[in-house]
Design a protein around this motif. Structure first.
Motif: not given
Ligand SMILES: [Mg+2]
Ligand SMILES: Nc1ncnc2c1ncn2[C@@H]1O[C@H](COP(=O)(O)OP(=O)(O)OP(=O)(O)O)[C@@H](O)[C@H]1O
Length: 488
Positions: A30, A34, A90, A95
């Motif tokens: 996760d 990003n 996302g 997250g």
């Molecule tokens: Mg994220």
């Protein structure tokens, strides 16, 4: 009626959200999401397990300004209803915070953009002591001793997400660094699978390199596209709400045809069975795999079948994607489309296996082909004991016998297994390709054989008696009756 502003109590809420169900590897993925969403070309996962474990995900993406970082640190930094960039992995604005805090008590994010470095930290103990959502912010001077700071500083832009105080490991194990190392190993495999389409630049057009303590991660392609024996089946598009879901089945080569390297990639051969099914990608990032969603039973017979399903992030609500990006429910509207696709293509792999497993020792049938089981590896060879073969062999001059045998061996070794598998898997019934010859042609072939036998003084009556057992002629009882009538 009166209104009352009821804020969540930070220490309790943060503590509870730690138990949302992230594993170490899904949490790490996760964070990497990003980096991928924010234009990273390189993602380094650096860690140190010597004293108390520490882990940093560093990227060379676009980075964040001080204001952007502050916004990013907020639980719920973006609405899940917001339309996202088509490449954004996302959805919930949660997250980075939830994944990190599920693993450790202290999350520090340091980012560089426009030559300026800023940092902020959620420290669970600090939140507890203050009893509120108090974020710690750092000036660039205060950040200089931060783990991997120099790596970030050398880049034009980028971000470090730093995890410290792995309380969940320490409370469950006496040997912290060993457990941490094991988690890292699992995470490395997870990254090489879920981001494999980013790692392979040809597949996606933009390559991203991932490193674990500077060792480059090699992608695991679950479809073995680089193996020429993998059979891609035609892609289908399912259109929902004007959005396209791309569905492409693949039939993997038999395990015996896999190189050691490919076998390692796929895991143990036993895993072939476990990992059959749909592979669901959201914006090319693998979310779930190895499931038929109970549409089809997981079965020995389907173990070579894998169906790639590509969904865009605009359909998140339909797939009920969760915060961890590790589960998604198949919506009913596309269920029936996938069911028919599975039945038409992959379901017929069952027929292929049944065909492979046919009885070869039936005394009432003389086969043209024999299936030879060589300790689990199969060959198809022409039955040299069949009367047809013997007839042909007898009719060939001795000087050409060597050439004849070589030719037969070439035919045998180039039996097109993959093509047969592919076509059977594609056709509805699997029968069409085994096209029946017209009776005239079969009759002509029978006469041709018999005349040859007569010309070399062989016993024709034995041949005719055996026609009903012959793999080829026995399907044509009318032809056999006609021949018996004519040659009686
Ligand atoms: Mg994220
Ligand atoms: N490595 C990074 N580089 C640049 N910006 C980042 C990075 N990591 C996080 N951000 C910013 O922080 C925001 C919050 O990240 P977070 O993971 O919490 O939520 P999200 O990615 O928006 O959604 P989700 O909860 O589905 O992951 C992101 O939307 C992004 O703007």
């Amino acid at each position: 009626m009166k209104e009352k502003l009821l804020m969540p109590f930070a220490p309790v809420l943060v503590e509870s959200t730690r138990s949302i169900g992230y594993s170490f590897e899904t949490a790490l993925a996760d964070i990497i999401d990003n980096s991928v969403s924010n234009n990273a070309r390189n993602v380094w996962v650096n860690f140190d397990t010597k004293d108390s474990p520490i882990l940093a995900v560093i990227d060379d993406g676009r980075g964040m300004s001080k204001d952007e970082l502050e916004a990013a640190m907020r639980y719920g930094s973006k609405s899940s209803l917001e339309i996202r960039d088509p490449k954004d992995l996302g959805r919930f604005g949660l997250g980075m915070k939830m994944a990190s805090m599920s693993q450790c008590r202290k999350l520090t994010v340091v980012s560089k953009k426009n030559n300026s470095i800023c940092g902020a930290c959620w420290d669970l103990d600090y939140i507890n002591s203050k009893g509120d959502w108090v974020l710690i912010e750092y000036s660039s001077d205060e950040l200089k001793d931060t783990y991997c700071y120099n790596d970030l500083n050398e880049q034009k832009s980028g971000t470090i997400v730093l995890w410290e105080q792995f309380d969940r490991i320490s409370s469950s194990s006496s040997n912290k660094s060993k457990v941490f190392d094991e988690k890292i190993e699992i995470a490395r495999k997870h990254v090489s699978l879920v981001f494999h389409r980013f790692i392979d630049p040809e597949a996606i057009g933009q390559g991203i390199s991932f490193y674990f303590n500077n060792e480059r991660v090699v992608g695991i392609d679950p479809f073995l596209l680089s193996n020429p024996a993998t059979q891609p089946l035609p892609e289908e598009n399912i259109i929902i709400n004007d959005q396209i879901i791309k569905v492409k089945p693949f039939v993997l080569p038999y395990a015996s045809k896999l190189s050691k390297k490919d076998q390692n990639k796929l895991g143990e051969v036993d895993n072939l069975r476990q990992n059959q099914g749909f592979y669901i990608y959201r914006n090319k990032r693998l979310i779930i795999w190895g499931t038929w969603f109970r549409l089809v039973k997981q079965h020995e017979l389907h173990k070579l079948a894998r169906i790639r399903v590509d969904i865009p992030n605009t359909l998140d609500s339909i797939w009920e994607i969760d915060v961890k990006k590790s589960t998604a429910n198949l919506p009913d509207i596309i269920k029936h489309r996938l069911v028919s696709l599975v039945e038409n293509t992959i379901g017929s792999s069952e027929k292929v296996y049944k065909y492979r497993g046919r009885k070869t020792d039936d005394p009432n049938i003389t086969h043209i082909w024999n299936v030879v089981d060589d300790r689990g590896q199969y060959h198809y060879v022409i039955n040299r004991d069949s009367p047809l073969f013997k007839t042909l062999e007898d009719s060939i001059d001795e000087k050409d016998q060597g050439f004849f045998e070589s030719f037969i061996q070439i035919v045998e070794s180039s039996f097109p297994f993959e093509d047969v598998y592919f076509r059977l898997a594609k056709s509805d019934s699997g029968i069409h390709i085994l096209s029946q010859k017209g009776e005239d042609e079969v009759y002509h072939n029978a006469v041709c054989m018999i005349e040859k036998l007569i010309s070399i003084n062989e016993n024709v009556s034995v041949f005719i008696e055996n026609m009903a057992k012959n793999d080829y002629f026995r399907k044509y009882p009318n032809v056999i009756s006609k021949i018996k009538e004519e040659y009686k």
